[in-house]
Design a protein around this motif. Structure first.
Motif, PDB file in Angstrom:
ATOM      1  N   ILE A 132       0.822  -1.383  -0.053  1.00 40.06           N
ATOM      2  CA  ILE A 132      -0.144  -0.052   0.054  1.00 40.06           C
ATOM      3  C   ILE A 132       1.072   1.221  -0.113  1.00 40.06           C
ATOM      4  N   GLY A 133       0.880   1.911  -1.007  1.00 40.91           N
ATOM      5  CA  GLY A 133       1.648   3.110  -1.236  1.00 40.91           C
ATOM      6  C   GLY A 133       3.078   2.736  -1.391  1.00 40.91           C
ATOM      7  N   GLU A 134       4.114   3.246  -0.569  1.00 42.73           N
ATOM      8  CA  GLU A 134       5.454   2.727  -0.684  1.00 42.73           C
ATOM      9  C   GLU A 134       5.837   1.636   0.489  1.00 42.73           C
ATOM     10  N   THR A 135       4.889   1.265   1.045  1.00 48.35           N
ATOM     11  CA  THR A 135       5.082   0.216   2.064  1.00 48.35           C
ATOM     12  C   THR A 135       4.713  -1.274   1.846  1.00 48.35           C
ATOM     13  N   THR A 136       5.691  -1.984   1.598  1.00 43.58           N
ATOM     14  CA  THR A 136       5.573  -3.654   1.491  1.00 43.58           C
ATOM     15  C   THR A 136       5.393  -4.363   2.829  1.00 43.58           C
ATOM     16  N   VAL A 175       1.916   0.288   8.991  1.00 38.59           N
ATOM     17  CA  VAL A 175       1.379   0.622   7.774  1.00 38.59           C
ATOM     18  C   VAL A 175       0.476   1.967   7.373  1.00 38.59           C
ATOM     19  N   ARG A 176      -0.287   1.608   8.408  1.00 34.57           N
ATOM     20  CA  ARG A 176      -1.407   2.552   8.441  1.00 34.57           C
ATOM     21  C   ARG A 176      -1.251   4.150   8.626  1.00 34.57           C
ATOM     22  N   LYS A 177      -0.456   4.200   9.889  1.00 34.48           N
ATOM     23  CA  LYS A 177      -0.092   5.336  10.697  1.00 34.48           C
ATOM     24  C   LYS A 177       0.888   6.172   9.766  1.00 34.48           C
ATOM     25  N   PRO A 178       1.969   5.792   9.507  1.00 34.68           N
ATOM     26  CA  PRO A 178       2.977   6.559   8.694  1.00 34.68           C
ATOM     27  C   PRO A 178       2.360   7.255   7.493  1.00 34.68           C
ATOM     28  N   GLN A 179       1.248   6.581   6.841  1.00 34.23           N
ATOM     29  CA  GLN A 179       0.769   7.014   5.635  1.00 34.23           C
ATOM     30  C   GLN A 179      -0.634   7.795   5.693  1.00 34.23           C
ATOM     31  N   GLY A 213     -12.151   4.705   6.373  1.00 35.82           N
ATOM     32  CA  GLY A 213     -12.687   5.612   5.241  1.00 35.82           C
ATOM     33  C   GLY A 213     -11.641   6.179   4.330  1.00 35.82           C
ATOM     34  N   SER A 214     -10.318   5.715   4.391  1.00 32.62           N
ATOM     35  CA  SER A 214      -9.324   6.216   3.577  1.00 32.62           C
ATOM     36  C   SER A 214      -9.481   5.202   2.250  1.00 32.62           C
TER      37      SER A 214
END
Length: 95
Positions: free
Chosen positions: A51-55, A75-79, A84-85
């Motif tokens: 998700i995004g840049e995170t694997t 994964v969730r917090k840094p992005q 609802g995102s």
């Protein structure tokens, strides 16, 4: 097997909140075709997801005839993702 899809972050409340993205039905059908080869018990399917840049590695959870992708806090917090995102997901089922 590689799968890509878009989805929305949802919250499953329990003793602690958990966050998931539901895998769309079409992709669930594809995953079910290899589920017996991939599952290591309880119907969970090991995957590597991006998700995004995170694997990250995790397992899809079976739910109501489909699958939920857990979204770890790491994964969730840094992005800045919250309930609802909308996210784009690329995942590989680990056979």
């Amino acid at each position: 097997m590689d799968v890509t899809f878009a989805g929305r972050v949802i919250e499953w409340r329990g003793p602690a909140p958990f966050y998931f993205v539901a895998v769309p039905r079409e992709q669930c059908a594809d995953i079910r075709e290899v589920a017996a080869m991939a599952s290591y018990g309880w119907g969970v399917i090991p995957v590597e997801a991006r998700i995004g840049e995170t694997t990250f590695t995790t397992s899809l959870f079976p739910r109501d005839g489909g699958y939920l992708l857990p979204v770890k806090n790491a994964v969730r917090k840094p992005q800045g993702l919250s309930v609802g995102s909308d996210v784009s997901v690329a995942l590989t089922v680990r056979l």
